[in-house]
Motif scaffolding. Sequence first.
Motif, PDB file in Angstrom:
ATOM      1  N   ALA A   1       7.007  -0.042   3.250  1.00 53.43           N
ATOM      2  CA  ALA A   1       6.467   0.069   4.657  1.00 53.43           C
ATOM      3  C   ALA A   1       5.046  -0.650   4.764  1.00 53.43           C
ATOM      4  CB  ALA A   1       6.282   1.479   5.071  1.00 53.43           C
ATOM      5  N   PRO A   3       1.488  -0.736   5.539  1.00 53.45           N
ATOM      6  CA  PRO A   3       0.136   0.033   5.550  1.00 53.45           C
ATOM      7  C   PRO A   3      -0.338   0.131   7.002  1.00 53.45           C
ATOM      8  CG  PRO A   3       0.179  -1.114   3.635  1.00 53.45           C
ATOM      9  CD  PRO A   3       1.145  -1.905   4.289  1.00 53.45           C
ATOM     10  N   GLU A   5       0.976   0.043   9.792  1.00 54.59           N
ATOM     11  CA  GLU A   5       1.969   0.925  10.581  1.00 54.59           C
ATOM     12  C   GLU A   5       2.025   2.252  10.485  1.00 54.59           C
ATOM     13  OE1 GLU A   5       5.716  -0.961  10.820  1.00 54.59           O
ATOM     14  OE2 GLU A   5       4.855  -2.773  12.090  1.00 54.59           O
ATOM     15  N   ARG A   6       1.275   2.645   9.307  1.00 50.74           N
ATOM     16  CA  ARG A   6       1.204   4.105   8.826  1.00 50.74           C
ATOM     17  C   ARG A   6       0.695   5.044  10.035  1.00 50.74           C
ATOM     18  NH1 ARG A   6       0.228   3.655   2.414  1.00 50.74           N
ATOM     19  NH2 ARG A   6       2.192   2.767   1.848  1.00 50.74           N
ATOM     20  N   ILE A  13       1.612  11.736  13.746  1.00 48.77           N
ATOM     21  CA  ILE A  13       3.207  11.836  13.496  1.00 48.77           C
ATOM     22  C   ILE A  13       3.663  13.021  14.505  1.00 48.77           C
ATOM     23  CG2 ILE A  13       4.945  12.771  12.047  1.00 48.77           C
ATOM     24  CD1 ILE A  13       3.137  11.898   9.646  1.00 48.77           C
TER      25      ILE A  13
END
Length: 337
Positions: A1, A3, A5-6, A13
Motif C-alpha cells: 500500500a 504510505p 494513502e494511509r 478511518i
Amino acid sequence: ADPLERFASVRDILDALQHRQTTRDRRPLTILGIFGPILLLAIMAIFSSLWYQQAVADAELAVRERVYESNTWISRHVALSVKDELRNYFDIVERESSQEKIPKLLKTILDSEGLQNIHADRQAWVNLTPSQTAFKDDPQRLPLDEFLKQRIQHYQQDHVNAEIASLFVVGPNGDMLGIAFSPDEIRGRQSIGRYYGYRNYFHGGPRDLPQDIESRRISPISNTHLSRAFQSTTTNKWKIAITTPIYMPAKQADPTDPPNRGELIGIMAVTVNLGDFSSLKNDNLIDNQFAVFIDGRAGSEIGEGQRRGTILQHPAMDELDSTPDKPFQISAKQLRG
C-alpha cells in the motif's frame, strides 16, 4: 500500500467508513431521481396514447354514424326517385302495348308469309338465314318499325323523364317482329327475325336460357316484368328491359262487361342502358356523394346469367371508353354489408 494513502488516525478511518455508508444510502434515491421521472413520463405517454387513440376512435365513430345517417336519408330519397322512374317505365310500356294500332299491326305480321318462312327454316341462332334477311324489309312488317319509331320520338320531344334506349316487340314464339332505337344508339348486327324467346325478359325466369332452345319449351310472361341485366346483341350495351304481354282484344257479348284477355300476340319491351337512370346522375346529388344502383334480387348462380349484386348504375360507367364483357358486380359478402 502507498504510505501516502494511509489514514492518519482511527478517526479518519471512521469518517471514511461513514462517508461510504452515506453514499450507499443515497444511491437508491439517486436512481429513483433519475429513473422515476422517466418511468412516470413513459406511463403518462402510454396513457396519453391510449386516450388519444380512444378519442380518435370515438370521433371516427361519431363521424361514421353521422355519414351513415346522412347516406341513409339520401339513399332512401334516391330509392324513391328510382322507384318512381321505374314505375314510369312500367307505365310507358303498358301504355304503349295498349295502343289501338298494335293488335292490327302484329296480326298482319303474324299471318305473313315472311314469318312463316322463318319458322320453317329455323337454324342456329348465330346463322342469319335468307328468310330472316328478307323479313327485315318485308312490307307487311315495316309499318310496325315506323310506329315504334314514332313512339320513341314522341317521348323524346315531350321531354319525358325517360332515357329509352329502344322499344321493340317480340312475337309469341320469341321472334323479333319490330324494333326502334333512340338516335344515339349505335346498331350492329340484325335483330329482326331472330329468336329472343331465350331472354329473361321474354319468359321471366331467373336467367337467360341457351339461344337455340326450342320455342315450344318456353312460356312467355303473363304480367309486366323487370328483366335481369343483359348485353344487347345489337348494340353490345348492357341494359335492362321492362316487358309486358300484348293480347288481342277479346270480343264481348255485353260492352259493359270488364275486358277479357284474348290471344297472346306479342311481348312489348322498353329498354334502358345501365347508367342511364336520370335519378342517379351525379348532378342530382350533393357534393362529394354519388349514387350506386345495385340489383339485390336473387339471381342465377350458374352459367353466364346475371347474379345478385349486379351494379346497374355507377358514375364510373360514364367514363368507360368501351363496353365491358361482363356487368360489374359486388360479392354476396359486400351486399350483406
